[in-house]
Design a protein around this motif. Structure first.
Motif, PDB file in Angstrom:
ATOM      1  N   GLN A   1      -4.415  -1.184   5.555  1.00 30.70           N
ATOM      2  CA  GLN A   1      -4.628   0.240   5.828  1.00 30.70           C
ATOM      3  C   GLN A   1      -4.142   0.623   7.220  1.00 30.70           C
ATOM      4  O   GLN A   1      -3.556   1.685   7.407  1.00 30.70           O
ATOM      5  CB  GLN A   1      -6.098   0.608   5.650  1.00 30.70           C
ATOM      6  CG  GLN A   1      -6.525   0.602   4.195  1.00 30.70           C
ATOM      7  CD  GLN A   1      -8.013   0.850   4.014  1.00 30.70           C
ATOM      8  OE1 GLN A   1      -8.723   1.155   4.947  1.00 30.70           O
ATOM      9  NE2 GLN A   1      -8.482   0.686   2.788  1.00 30.70           N
ATOM     10  N   LEU A   2      -4.364  -0.265   8.194  1.00 27.68           N
ATOM     11  CA  LEU A   2      -3.888   0.018   9.545  1.00 27.68           C
ATOM     12  C   LEU A   2      -2.366   0.096   9.598  1.00 27.68           C
ATOM     13  O   LEU A   2      -1.809   0.958  10.282  1.00 27.68           O
ATOM     14  CB  LEU A   2      -4.389  -1.035  10.529  1.00 27.68           C
ATOM     15  CG  LEU A   2      -5.824  -0.883  10.989  1.00 27.68           C
ATOM     16  CD1 LEU A   2      -6.243  -2.097  11.817  1.00 27.68           C
ATOM     17  CD2 LEU A   2      -6.008   0.394  11.789  1.00 27.68           C
TER      18      LEU A   2
ATOM     19  N   SER B   1      -5.895  -8.661   4.382  1.00 26.02           N
ATOM     20  CA  SER B   1      -7.137  -7.881   4.302  1.00 26.02           C
ATOM     21  C   SER B   1      -6.820  -6.412   4.053  1.00 26.02           C
ATOM     22  O   SER B   1      -5.791  -5.898   4.508  1.00 26.02           O
ATOM     23  CB  SER B   1      -7.941  -8.019   5.599  1.00 26.02           C
ATOM     24  OG  SER B   1      -7.327  -7.278   6.638  1.00 26.02           O
ATOM     25  N   ASN B   2      -7.699  -5.730   3.344  1.00 27.80           N
ATOM     26  CA  ASN B   2      -7.524  -4.299   3.101  1.00 27.80           C
ATOM     27  C   ASN B   2      -7.477  -3.525   4.406  1.00 27.80           C
ATOM     28  O   ASN B   2      -6.717  -2.569   4.541  1.00 27.80           O
ATOM     29  CB  ASN B   2      -8.652  -3.757   2.212  1.00 27.80           C
ATOM     30  CG  ASN B   2      -8.400  -4.049   0.749  1.00 27.80           C
ATOM     31  OD1 ASN B   2      -7.269  -4.041   0.289  1.00 27.80           O
ATOM     32  ND2 ASN B   2      -9.461  -4.303   0.017  1.00 27.80           N
ATOM     33  N   GLU B   3      -8.290  -3.932   5.378  1.00 25.25           N
ATOM     34  CA  GLU B   3      -8.335  -3.227   6.657  1.00 25.25           C
ATOM     35  C   GLU B   3      -6.985  -3.333   7.375  1.00 25.25           C
ATOM     36  O   GLU B   3      -6.461  -2.347   7.888  1.00 25.25           O
ATOM     37  CB  GLU B   3      -9.445  -3.777   7.558  1.00 25.25           C
ATOM     38  CG  GLU B   3     -10.840  -3.548   7.027  1.00 25.25           C
ATOM     39  CD  GLU B   3     -11.268  -4.570   5.956  1.00 25.25           C
ATOM     40  OE1 GLU B   3     -10.639  -5.645   5.844  1.00 25.25           O
ATOM     41  OE2 GLU B   3     -12.227  -4.271   5.224  1.00 25.25           O
ATOM     42  N   GLY B   4      -6.415  -4.535   7.405  1.00 31.61           N
ATOM     43  CA  GLY B   4      -5.119  -4.727   8.043  1.00 31.61           C
ATOM     44  C   GLY B   4      -4.027  -3.941   7.347  1.00 31.61           C
ATOM     45  O   GLY B   4      -3.174  -3.331   7.985  1.00 31.61           O
TER      46      GLY B   4
ATOM     47  N   THR C   1       0.847  -1.190   0.000  1.00 28.03           N
ATOM     48  CA  THR C   1       0.000   0.000   0.000  1.00 28.03           C
ATOM     49  C   THR C   1       0.884   1.241   0.000  1.00 28.03           C
ATOM     50  O   THR C   1       1.982   1.233   0.556  1.00 28.03           O
ATOM     51  CB  THR C   1      -0.969   0.009   1.210  1.00 28.03           C
ATOM     52  OG1 THR C   1      -1.848   1.138   1.101  1.00 28.03           O
ATOM     53  CG2 THR C   1      -0.238   0.080   2.539  1.00 28.03           C
TER      54      THR C   1
ATOM     55  N   ASP D   1      -4.198   7.534   4.840  1.00 27.49           N
ATOM     56  CA  ASP D   1      -5.217   7.086   3.888  1.00 27.49           C
ATOM     57  C   ASP D   1      -4.544   6.509   2.647  1.00 27.49           C
ATOM     58  O   ASP D   1      -3.569   7.081   2.142  1.00 27.49           O
ATOM     59  CB  ASP D   1      -6.122   8.258   3.484  1.00 27.49           C
ATOM     60  CG  ASP D   1      -6.919   8.799   4.654  1.00 27.49           C
ATOM     61  OD1 ASP D   1      -7.348   7.985   5.495  1.00 27.49           O
ATOM     62  OD2 ASP D   1      -7.093  10.033   4.734  1.00 27.49           O
TER      63      ASP D   1
ATOM     64  N   ASN E   1       0.415   5.091   1.121  1.00 29.87           N
ATOM     65  CA  ASN E   1      -0.517   5.919   1.887  1.00 29.87           C
ATOM     66  C   ASN E   1      -0.042   7.361   1.961  1.00 29.87           C
ATOM     67  O   ASN E   1       1.163   7.628   1.956  1.00 29.87           O
ATOM     68  CB  ASN E   1      -0.644   5.383   3.311  1.00 29.87           C
ATOM     69  CG  ASN E   1      -1.334   4.042   3.355  1.00 29.87           C
ATOM     70  OD1 ASN E   1      -1.204   3.241   2.446  1.00 29.87           O
ATOM     71  ND2 ASN E   1      -2.063   3.780   4.397  1.00 29.87           N
TER      72      ASN E   1
END
Length: 118
Positions: free
Chosen positions: A42-43, A37-40, A20, A27, A22
């Motif tokens: 992003q975190l 996972s996308n959530e992981g 990713t 973001d 950011n």
């Protein structure tokens, strides 16, 4: 253009599972995930600034240089984080048996290319 650079990074590091890019607020500008996972993902990108700030405070007594890379491992994965221009961050998650040096090399190239686009 950012997505193409990220896709190329994933191709260059065969053990890569996700990446990713950011912005300064954590973001995602773009991301690609195979098994994470996308959530992981992003975190990880969002918390990179917190991790970097704490590490910078920890080393400033003996090293005034900026923390440029953060790499840590779990039992199954390497997680690599590198800063880019405008406080952006590149994060790569890869399988633990992957070659860390190769991943770092291609991440540095990707950060240079991303910086040229910013």
């Amino acid at each position: 253009m950012f997505q193409k650079l990220l896709d190329r990074l994933i191709e260059q590091v065969p053990e890569a599972l996700a990446a990713t890019f950011n912005d300064r607020d954590g973001d995602p500008i773009c991301s690609r995930t195979i098994q994470v996972s996308n959530e992981g993902l992003q975190l990880l990108g969002a918390y990179q600034h917190v991790v970097k700030r704490h590490l910078q405070q920890a080393v400033e007594e003996f090293d005034r240089g900026e923390v440029k890379q953060v790499v840590f491992a779990t039992d199954q994965h390497w997680i690599l984080m590198m800063g880019a221009k405008e406080q952006c961050t590149l994060v790569l998650v890869m399988q633990r048996e992957g070659l860390l040096g190769r991943a770092r090399f291609y991440m540095e190239q990707a950060v240079q290319a991303l910086n040229n686009e910013l």
